[in-house]
Design a protein around this motif. Structure first.
Motif, PDB file in Angstrom:
ATOM      1  N   ALA A 133       0.836  -1.201   0.000  1.00 44.51           N
ATOM      2  CA  ALA A 133       0.000   0.000   0.000  1.00 44.51           C
ATOM      3  C   ALA A 133       0.875   1.257   0.000  1.00 44.51           C
ATOM      4  N   ALA A 134       1.880   1.283   0.854  1.00 45.56           N
ATOM      5  CA  ALA A 134       2.781   2.436   0.918  1.00 45.56           C
ATOM      6  C   ALA A 134       3.585   2.585  -0.370  1.00 45.56           C
ATOM      7  N   THR A 135       3.998   1.466  -0.944  1.00 43.43           N
ATOM      8  CA  THR A 135       4.762   1.503  -2.194  1.00 43.43           C
ATOM      9  C   THR A 135       3.919   2.091  -3.320  1.00 43.43           C
ATOM     10  N   LEU A 136       2.658   1.662  -3.412  1.00 46.61           N
ATOM     11  CA  LEU A 136       1.779   2.194  -4.461  1.00 46.61           C
ATOM     12  C   LEU A 136       1.573   3.697  -4.307  1.00 46.61           C
ATOM     13  N   LYS A 137       1.367   4.146  -3.096  1.00 46.11           N
ATOM     14  CA  LYS A 137       1.194   5.582  -2.848  1.00 46.11           C
ATOM     15  C   LYS A 137       2.465   6.341  -3.212  1.00 46.11           C
ATOM     16  N   GLN A 138       3.604   5.764  -2.857  1.00 46.02           N
ATOM     17  CA  GLN A 138       4.884   6.398  -3.178  1.00 46.02           C
ATOM     18  C   GLN A 138       5.088   6.475  -4.696  1.00 46.02           C
ATOM     19  N   ILE A 139       4.744   5.421  -5.414  1.00 41.53           N
ATOM     20  CA  ILE A 139       4.857   5.422  -6.886  1.00 41.53           C
ATOM     21  C   ILE A 139       3.991   6.532  -7.463  1.00 41.53           C
ATOM     22  N   ARG A 140       2.759   6.639  -7.005  1.00 41.88           N
ATOM     23  CA  ARG A 140       1.863   7.666  -7.536  1.00 41.88           C
ATOM     24  C   ARG A 140       2.366   9.072  -7.234  1.00 41.88           C
ATOM     25  N   GLN A 141       2.884   9.269  -6.022  1.00 41.04           N
ATOM     26  CA  GLN A 141       3.427  10.585  -5.662  1.00 41.04           C
ATOM     27  C   GLN A 141       4.685  10.895  -6.471  1.00 41.04           C
ATOM     28  N   HIS A 142       5.540   9.909  -6.605  1.00 44.31           N
ATOM     29  CA  HIS A 142       6.806  10.091  -7.328  1.00 44.31           C
ATOM     30  C   HIS A 142       6.565  10.490  -8.784  1.00 44.31           C
ATOM     31  N   TYR A 143       5.626   9.817  -9.442  1.00 44.09           N
ATOM     32  CA  TYR A 143       5.352  10.086 -10.861  1.00 44.09           C
ATOM     33  C   TYR A 143       4.213  11.092 -11.061  1.00 44.09           C
ATOM     34  N   ARG A 144       3.626  11.546  -9.948  1.00 44.72           N
ATOM     35  CA  ARG A 144       2.532  12.523  -9.988  1.00 44.72           C
ATOM     36  C   ARG A 144       1.381  12.030 -10.882  1.00 44.72           C
ATOM     37  N   ILE A 145       0.905  10.824 -10.558  1.00 41.05           N
ATOM     38  CA  ILE A 145      -0.192  10.232 -11.322  1.00 41.05           C
ATOM     39  C   ILE A 145      -1.345   9.894 -10.383  1.00 41.05           C
ATOM     40  N   SER A 146      -2.520   9.797 -10.955  1.00 43.68           N
ATOM     41  CA  SER A 146      -3.727   9.458 -10.194  1.00 43.68           C
ATOM     42  C   SER A 146      -3.863   7.944 -10.062  1.00 43.68           C
ATOM     43  N   GLN A 147      -4.805   7.531  -9.250  1.00 43.82           N
ATOM     44  CA  GLN A 147      -5.100   6.100  -9.145  1.00 43.82           C
ATOM     45  C   GLN A 147      -5.571   5.559 -10.488  1.00 43.82           C
ATOM     46  N   ALA A 148      -6.325   6.365 -11.231  1.00 42.86           N
ATOM     47  CA  ALA A 148      -6.807   5.929 -12.544  1.00 42.86           C
ATOM     48  C   ALA A 148      -5.641   5.716 -13.517  1.00 42.86           C
ATOM     49  N   GLN A 149      -4.664   6.615 -13.481  1.00 38.44           N
ATOM     50  CA  GLN A 149      -3.504   6.470 -14.366  1.00 38.44           C
ATOM     51  C   GLN A 149      -2.675   5.248 -13.981  1.00 38.44           C
ATOM     52  N   LEU A 150      -2.518   5.010 -12.672  1.00 41.51           N
ATOM     53  CA  LEU A 150      -1.781   3.829 -12.225  1.00 41.51           C
ATOM     54  C   LEU A 150      -2.537   2.563 -12.612  1.00 41.51           C
ATOM     55  N   ALA A 151      -3.850   2.582 -12.465  1.00 43.64           N
ATOM     56  CA  ALA A 151      -4.658   1.416 -12.841  1.00 43.64           C
ATOM     57  C   ALA A 151      -4.472   1.091 -14.322  1.00 43.64           C
ATOM     58  N   LYS A 152      -4.424   2.114 -15.146  1.00 42.35           N
ATOM     59  CA  LYS A 152      -4.237   1.890 -16.584  1.00 42.35           C
ATOM     60  C   LYS A 152      -2.861   1.269 -16.848  1.00 42.35           C
ATOM     61  N   LEU A 153      -1.810   1.767 -16.170  1.00 42.93           N
ATOM     62  CA  LEU A 153      -0.470   1.197 -16.337  1.00 42.93           C
ATOM     63  C   LEU A 153      -0.412  -0.268 -15.922  1.00 42.93           C
ATOM     64  N   LEU A 154      -1.145  -0.596 -14.866  1.00 46.85           N
ATOM     65  CA  LEU A 154      -1.123  -1.958 -14.326  1.00 46.85           C
ATOM     66  C   LEU A 154      -2.195  -2.852 -14.948  1.00 46.85           C
ATOM     67  N   ASN A 155      -2.971  -2.284 -15.867  1.00 49.86           N
ATOM     68  CA  ASN A 155      -4.027  -3.024 -16.558  1.00 49.86           C
ATOM     69  C   ASN A 155      -5.030  -3.626 -15.560  1.00 49.86           C
ATOM     70  N   THR A 156      -5.503  -2.751 -14.691  1.00 50.98           N
ATOM     71  CA  THR A 156      -6.493  -3.168 -13.698  1.00 50.98           C
ATOM     72  C   THR A 156      -7.481  -2.029 -13.498  1.00 50.98           C
ATOM     73  N   SER A 157      -8.443  -2.218 -12.635  1.00 49.15           N
ATOM     74  CA  SER A 157      -9.452  -1.180 -12.399  1.00 49.15           C
ATOM     75  C   SER A 157      -8.986  -0.195 -11.324  1.00 49.15           C
ATOM     76  N   VAL A 158      -9.595   0.978 -11.343  1.00 48.83           N
ATOM     77  CA  VAL A 158      -9.296   1.980 -10.319  1.00 48.83           C
ATOM     78  C   VAL A 158      -9.671   1.430  -8.947  1.00 48.83           C
TER      79      VAL A 158
END
Length: 148
Positions: free
Chosen positions: A5-30
């Motif tokens: 959970a902390a790693t995912l939040k850190q990835i999103r903060q580091h790359y300045r992306i939303s949960q929706a953008q991360l979901a698209k990268l990981l090919n999963t749902s928001v």
């Protein structure tokens, strides 16, 4: 060790992306990303590997974001047993792996290798580096062939 959970939040903060953008990268749902970030449950399979790679290597994010859903899958014909790339043999595993990694890295930038490109790379190990003039002549010849 940091939680997923902390790693995912850190990835999103580091790359300045939303949960929706991360979901698209990981090919999963928001919603799935939300569950992972809330530690409701853990990712598995390929998602775990992608998360680990995104957290470890800044070069992966731009490579992943450049692909569109309708892009073709990149593939480079190679044989780890025979140490060949596009049927061009390499003398040893070290030369084979170095060349394979370099070519695949350049493919992310749009490079489309030909068999001749692989042969030129293989010759480098036997003949040594080429001069700037030889390199420019090779690039020009390659451009001319592609233009035909």
């Amino acid at each position: 060790m940091k939680s997923t959970a902390a790693t995912l939040k850190q990835i999103r903060q580091h790359y300045r992306i939303s949960q929706a953008q991360l979901a698209k990268l990981l090919n999963t749902s928001v919603r799935t990303v939300q569950h992972w970030e809330q530690a409701d449950y853990q990712p598995s399979g390929a998602a775990v590997r992608l998360i680990q790679i995104l957290a470890a290597d800044d070069a992966v994010f731009p490579a992943l974001t450049q692909f569109k859903e309708d892009d073709q899958i990149m593939y480079l014909e190679h044989d780890d047993q025979k140490l060949t790339i596009m049927d061009v043999p390499f003398r040893n595993r070290k030369e084979y792996r170095a060349t394979l990694n370099a070519i695949i890295s350049n493919m992310y930038e749009g490079f489309e290798p030909t068999k001749r490109d692989i042969e030129d790379a293989s010759r480098f190990y036997e003949d040594g580096p080429i001069s700037a003039q030889e390199m420019l002549a090779t690039i020009q010849a390659s451009a001319d062939r592609k233009a035909e």
